[in-house]
Design a protein around this motif. Structure first.
Motif, PDB file in Angstrom:
ATOM      1  N   GLU A 160      -2.014  -2.881  -3.322  1.00 12.94           N
ATOM      2  CA  GLU A 160      -1.523  -4.031  -4.082  1.00 12.94           C
ATOM      3  C   GLU A 160       0.008  -4.108  -4.023  1.00 12.94           C
ATOM      4  O   GLU A 160       0.576  -5.193  -3.842  1.00 12.94           O
ATOM      5  CB  GLU A 160      -2.003  -3.941  -5.537  1.00 12.94           C
ATOM      6  CG  GLU A 160      -1.680  -5.144  -6.365  1.00 12.94           C
ATOM      7  CD  GLU A 160      -2.354  -6.422  -5.886  1.00 12.94           C
ATOM      8  OE1 GLU A 160      -1.747  -7.500  -6.077  1.00 12.94           O
ATOM      9  OE2 GLU A 160      -3.453  -6.370  -5.308  1.00 12.94           O
ATOM     10  N   LYS A 161       0.672  -2.951  -4.167  1.00 11.44           N
ATOM     11  CA  LYS A 161       2.137  -2.932  -4.074  1.00 11.44           C
ATOM     12  C   LYS A 161       2.596  -3.370  -2.686  1.00 11.44           C
ATOM     13  O   LYS A 161       3.555  -4.124  -2.565  1.00 11.44           O
ATOM     14  CB  LYS A 161       2.682  -1.540  -4.395  1.00 11.44           C
ATOM     15  CG  LYS A 161       2.650  -1.197  -5.843  1.00 11.44           C
ATOM     16  CD  LYS A 161       3.234   0.184  -6.087  1.00 11.44           C
ATOM     17  CE  LYS A 161       3.203   0.515  -7.559  1.00 11.44           C
ATOM     18  NZ  LYS A 161       3.860   1.770  -7.876  1.00 11.44           N
ATOM     19  N   CYS A 162       1.917  -2.887  -1.663  1.00 10.09           N
ATOM     20  CA  CYS A 162       2.271  -3.265  -0.286  1.00 10.09           C
ATOM     21  C   CYS A 162       2.062  -4.759  -0.067  1.00 10.09           C
ATOM     22  O   CYS A 162       2.886  -5.415   0.568  1.00 10.09           O
ATOM     23  CB  CYS A 162       1.454  -2.465   0.724  1.00 10.09           C
ATOM     24  SG  CYS A 162       1.947  -0.743   0.849  1.00 10.09           S
ATOM     25  N   LYS A 163       0.963  -5.286  -0.593  1.00  9.19           N
ATOM     26  CA  LYS A 163       0.669  -6.715  -0.460  1.00  9.19           C
ATOM     27  C   LYS A 163       1.761  -7.539  -1.135  1.00  9.19           C
ATOM     28  O   LYS A 163       2.273  -8.504  -0.556  1.00  9.19           O
ATOM     29  CB  LYS A 163      -0.689  -7.018  -1.082  1.00  9.19           C
ATOM     30  CG  LYS A 163      -1.134  -8.439  -0.955  1.00  9.19           C
ATOM     31  CD  LYS A 163      -2.514  -8.612  -1.583  1.00  9.19           C
ATOM     32  CE  LYS A 163      -2.935 -10.055  -1.591  1.00  9.19           C
ATOM     33  NZ  LYS A 163      -4.246 -10.229  -2.248  1.00  9.19           N
ATOM     34  N   LYS A 164       2.170  -7.154  -2.345  1.00 17.74           N
ATOM     35  CA  LYS A 164       3.232  -7.872  -3.061  1.00 17.74           C
ATOM     36  C   LYS A 164       4.557  -7.767  -2.310  1.00 17.74           C
ATOM     37  O   LYS A 164       5.312  -8.734  -2.216  1.00 17.74           O
ATOM     38  CB  LYS A 164       3.387  -7.318  -4.476  1.00 17.74           C
ATOM     39  CG  LYS A 164       2.274  -7.734  -5.403  1.00 17.74           C
ATOM     40  CD  LYS A 164       2.475  -7.155  -6.787  1.00 17.74           C
ATOM     41  CE  LYS A 164       1.344  -7.553  -7.720  1.00 17.74           C
ATOM     42  NZ  LYS A 164       1.484  -6.955  -9.044  1.00 17.74           N
ATOM     43  N   ARG A 224       6.647 -10.886  -0.776  1.00 15.07           N
ATOM     44  CA  ARG A 224       8.048 -11.090  -1.140  1.00 15.07           C
ATOM     45  C   ARG A 224       8.922 -11.157   0.108  1.00 15.07           C
ATOM     46  O   ARG A 224       9.796 -12.021   0.226  1.00 15.07           O
ATOM     47  CB  ARG A 224       8.513  -9.965  -2.084  1.00 15.07           C
ATOM     48  CG  ARG A 224       9.870 -10.199  -2.700  1.00 15.07           C
ATOM     49  CD  ARG A 224      10.260  -9.138  -3.720  1.00 15.07           C
ATOM     50  NE  ARG A 224      10.185  -7.792  -3.189  1.00 15.07           N
ATOM     51  CZ  ARG A 224       9.364  -6.845  -3.637  1.00 15.07           C
ATOM     52  NH1 ARG A 224       8.529  -7.076  -4.605  1.00 15.07           N
ATOM     53  NH2 ARG A 224       9.369  -5.639  -3.104  1.00 15.07           N
ATOM     54  N   LEU A 225       8.669 -10.264   1.078  1.00 11.35           N
ATOM     55  CA  LEU A 225       9.443 -10.292   2.327  1.00 11.35           C
ATOM     56  C   LEU A 225       9.180 -11.568   3.116  1.00 11.35           C
ATOM     57  O   LEU A 225      10.112 -12.157   3.667  1.00 11.35           O
ATOM     58  CB  LEU A 225       9.113  -9.062   3.182  1.00 11.35           C
ATOM     59  CG  LEU A 225       9.676  -7.734   2.697  1.00 11.35           C
ATOM     60  CD1 LEU A 225       9.132  -6.586   3.545  1.00 11.35           C
ATOM     61  CD2 LEU A 225      11.191  -7.734   2.714  1.00 11.35           C
ATOM     62  N   ASP A 226       7.914 -11.987   3.152  1.00 16.69           N
ATOM     63  CA  ASP A 226       7.589 -13.242   3.849  1.00 16.69           C
ATOM     64  C   ASP A 226       8.322 -14.417   3.205  1.00 16.69           C
ATOM     65  O   ASP A 226       8.848 -15.285   3.900  1.00 16.69           O
ATOM     66  CB  ASP A 226       6.076 -13.500   3.833  1.00 16.69           C
ATOM     67  CG  ASP A 226       5.310 -12.571   4.757  1.00 16.69           C
ATOM     68  OD1 ASP A 226       5.950 -11.899   5.588  1.00 16.69           O
ATOM     69  OD2 ASP A 226       4.067 -12.516   4.636  1.00 16.69           O
ATOM     70  N   GLU A 281      12.700 -18.370   3.272  1.00 15.87           N
ATOM     71  CA  GLU A 281      13.898 -18.951   2.656  1.00 15.87           C
ATOM     72  C   GLU A 281      15.101 -18.817   3.591  1.00 15.87           C
ATOM     73  O   GLU A 281      15.887 -19.764   3.735  1.00 15.87           O
ATOM     74  CB  GLU A 281      14.193 -18.268   1.318  1.00 15.87           C
ATOM     75  CG  GLU A 281      13.220 -18.641   0.218  1.00 15.87           C
ATOM     76  CD  GLU A 281      13.432 -17.834  -1.062  1.00 15.87           C
ATOM     77  OE1 GLU A 281      14.408 -17.041  -1.140  1.00 15.87           O
ATOM     78  OE2 GLU A 281      12.617 -17.994  -1.979  1.00 15.87           O
ATOM     79  N   ALA A 282      15.220 -17.668   4.255  1.00 20.07           N
ATOM     80  CA  ALA A 282      16.321 -17.475   5.200  1.00 20.07           C
ATOM     81  C   ALA A 282      16.186 -18.419   6.390  1.00 20.07           C
ATOM     82  O   ALA A 282      17.180 -19.002   6.852  1.00 20.07           O
ATOM     83  CB  ALA A 282      16.366 -16.022   5.669  1.00 20.07           C
ATOM     84  N   SER A 283      14.970 -18.591   6.869  1.00 21.99           N
ATOM     85  CA  SER A 283      14.719 -19.501   7.984  1.00 21.99           C
ATOM     86  C   SER A 283      15.029 -20.942   7.587  1.00 21.99           C
ATOM     87  O   SER A 283      15.672 -21.680   8.343  1.00 21.99           O
ATOM     88  CB  SER A 283      13.264 -19.380   8.434  1.00 21.99           C
ATOM     89  OG  SER A 283      12.973 -20.313   9.432  1.00 21.99           O
TER      90      SER A 283
END
Length: 194
Positions: A163-167, A171-173, A178-180
């Protein structure tokens, strides 16, 4: 060797010998805090007192030589985490041989609360013992320290990690998107300015 808490609905195992590591056959003891009782139970102090006595007697039976403790903090709500006084009492009652033979105390998925508790306890514990405490933020990081084929990780902890990895991925995606978008907006603005 297993230790479990019983209630009329379920049995949860929170302390177990998880095999051995290195050539010297040093014991690995896993403590899963997510299976501890909630602190609002009327018999909480009684349970924790007996739990401590059982943990010490178990360590005395299992530990002939060096050993390590893996404290699994993931999936543990604040109401199940042992308090400062209990931890301090545990440390004070552990005999010298057990403190000396402990080679590493690894805390997996440390919360802000557990880091604070350990920071507050530093004046009460030896610097040698403090140097044995290590924090790891993931099971992958734990695997870099010890071979995981010797460590039994409860499903609850694995699910918490997933679950932590999924979150984290989500968040990174979102940050990449947003950066893109910001880069595209800058490129469009630059074209309009030219």
């Amino acid at each position: 060797m297993l230790l479990s808490l019983h209630n009329k609905y379920q049995t949860n195992i929170f302390l177990f010998s998880s095999g051995y590591y290195s050539d010297g056959l040093n014991a690995i003891i896993v403590f899963a805090a997510c299976f501890l009782p909630e602190s609002n139970r009327p018999d909480y102090n009684y349970i924790m007192e007996n739990l401590f006595l059982y943990v010490i007697s178990t360590l005395e039976l299992l530990v002939a030589e060096d050993y390590m403790i893996i404290y699994l903090n993931g999936a543990t709500p604040r109401r199940k985490m042992p308090g400062f006084n209990w931890m301090k009492k545990c440390y004070q009652m552990i005999d010298r041989r057990l403190r000396k033979n402990l080679k590493s105390f690894i805390i997996v998925h440390p919360s802000w609360f557990i880091r604070t508790i350990l920071a507050v306890t530093r004046p009460f514990i030896s610097s040698k013992f403090s140097s044995k405490i290590r924090y790891v933020s993931s099971l992958a990081e734990l695997e870099e320290l010890i071979p995981m084929q010797h460590v039994q990780i409860p499903d609850t902890i694995k699910e918490c990690e997933e679950e932590k990895c999924k979150k984290r991925r989500m968040r990174l995606d979102e940050e990449l998107k947003e950066a893109s978008d910001a880069t595209k907006a800058e490129t469009t603005l630059d074209k309009h300015i030219e």
